[in-house]
Design an enzyme around this catalytic site. Structure first.
Site, mmCIF file in Angstrom:
data_model
loop_
_atom_site.group_PDB
_atom_site.id
_atom_site.type_symbol
_atom_site.label_atom_id
_atom_site.label_comp_id
_atom_site.label_asym_id
_atom_site.label_seq_id
_atom_site.Cartn_x
_atom_site.Cartn_y
_atom_site.Cartn_z
ATOM 1 C CE1 TYR A 101 22.230 26.905 -27.340
ATOM 2 C CE2 TYR A 101 21.521 24.798 -25.860
ATOM 3 C CZ TYR A 101 21.114 25.098 -27.173
ATOM 4 O OH TYR A 101 20.024 25.788 -27.416
ATOM 5 C CG ASP A 123 28.834 21.453 -24.992
ATOM 6 O OD1 ASP A 123 28.917 21.422 -25.722
ATOM 7 O OD2 ASP A 123 27.445 22.495 -24.802
ATOM 8 N NE ARG A 134 13.154 2.476 -26.516
ATOM 9 C CZ ARG A 134 13.444 0.875 -25.665
ATOM 10 N NH1 ARG A 134 14.177 0.613 -25.459
ATOM 11 N NH2 ARG A 134 11.546 0.140 -26.120
ATOM 12 C CE LYS A 174 23.618 23.915 -32.293
ATOM 13 N NZ LYS A 174 24.091 24.538 -30.494
#
Ligand SMILES: *Cc1c(COP(=O)(O)O)cnc(C)c1O
Length: 378
Positions: A98, A170, A46, A195
């Protein structure tokens, strides 16, 4: 090094031990220590994993930032960035943002006392007017989703500096292949790597890159504390995707340019939104700040019925959410990606029921045209 070379020769060359040209997948959770607290730099996955770290170095280098962070999704990345703020803080956000970003801000962070003010960030006056004493950051999407509005990153950063605000961009739609927000003055870049960076509809992931050491330390703390990390295999898939980013982005762009100017000529089409069209209001700014216009087109049909007909009858183009894949996707934002935005708000933003969003893939563009024509019965 030129950008298309850089995407496949950056961050990592060959594995030192074996000479492997593809970075090994360290599918591991923990690491043996020589003595208590004496570790190799890796203690627990992690906190740090070599495969994830290789990807984080690749994106940091491509975005020309200091440190990269990989998360389990774009939303996990966005959430981690909003966790940099505390109760009472205000963030100015692009109003055409978004849908998921709007949702997490309005349904999660608002409850925690972090407030968002939505403005059209393409209009610098609106941005300046929205700045309050408790404003800490400006969050920009450019081009926006789905209306492809353009914000001048350099100008917004200039205003932000005056008021000591962080600029968050973004960069999902452009990728660092076309646009480098950190070089234009931003402090934090976010990606839904699901994407274009992944590009093959086979991985959900998010990335963040920061410029300053202090922000890097804070984000690493948040990444490790909240644990929304990307696994080793998905990190590897993303690195594989990024190697072909150059050729893919060039082809997406070539197809989108051709399709956008062709769509303008169709009588069933009322309006086409594509930053590459000279009539687009953000065309000049886009030319100045980015190397290309990208592969996303939105267009308004004459009626909602025509939009419905097109979406139901396309055969080659897939009716699906998501974007940036090698395959072309078509969607109706009002009923799909942006359905979580209340109707009144949606209409006010110009997302009507006849607005279609097209993520142009890398197919032969003539096949895409034929598919659209036959779906519309032309
Ligand atoms: C998809 C998307 C997101 C969210 O990313 P996920 O990987 O789906 O969590 C954020 N911003 C933009 C611009 C997107 O297109």
């Amino acid at each position: 090094m030129r950008e298309d070379t850089k995407v496949l020769h950056t961050g990592f060359e060959v594995d030192e031990r074996t000479g492997a040209v593809s970075y090994p997948i360290y599918q591991v959770s923990t690491y043996r220590q020589k003595g208590p607290g004496e570790h190799s730099g890796y203690e627990y996955s992690r906190t740090g994993n070599p495969t994830r770290e290789a990807l984080e170095n690749v994106i940091a280098s491509l975005e020309e930032g200091r440190t990269g962070f990989a998360f389990a999704s774009g939303m996990a990345a966005i959430t981690a960035v909003f966790m940099l703020f505390t109760r009472g803080d205000n963030i100015i956000v692009s109003d055409d943002v978004y849908g998921g970003t709007y949702r997490v801000l309005s349904k999660v962070f608002e409850n925690l006392g972090i407030e968002a003010t939505y403005v059209n960030t393409s209009d610098l006056h609106q941005v300046e007017r929205a700045i309050k004493n408790n404003t800490r950051a400006i969050y920009v999407e450019t081009p926006t989703n789905p209306l492809l509005k353009i914000t001048d990153i350099n100008e917004v950063s200039r205003v932000a500096k005056k008021f000591n605000l962080k600029v968050i961009v973004d960069n999902t739609f452009m990728t660092p292949y076309w646009q480098k927000p950190l070089a234009l003055g931003a402090d934090i870049v976010i990606h839904s790597a699901t994407k274009y960076l992944g590009g093959h509809s086979d991985v959900v992931a998010g990335l963040v890159v920061v410029k300053e050491k202090e922000l890097a330390e804070k984000l690493h703390f948040i990444q490790n504390s909240t644990g929304g990390i990307l696994g080793p295999f998905d990190s590897w898939l993303l690195m594989r995707g990024i190697k072909t980013l150059g050729v893919r982005m060039e082809r997406h762009e070539q197809n989108a340019r051709e399709l956008s100017s062709w769509l303008v000529t169709l009588p069933d089409v009322k309006k086409v939104y594509y930053p590459g069209l000279s009539g687009h209001p953000g065309h000049e700014i886009q030319k100045k700040q980015a190397g290309g216009f990208g592969g996303m087109i939105s267009f308004e049909l004459q009626t909602p019925e025509l939009a419905d007909k097109l979406l139901r009858n396309v055969k080659l183009i897939t009716l699906a959410e998501s974007l940036g894949a090698v395959e072309s996707f078509i969607s109706l934002p009002a009923k799909m990606t942006h359905a979580s935005i209340p109707e009144g708000e949606r209409k006010a933003r110009g997302i009507s029921d006849s607005l279609v969003r097209l993520s142009v893939g890398i197919e032969n563009v003539e096949d895409l045209k034929e598919d659209i024509l036959s779906a519309l019965g032309l």
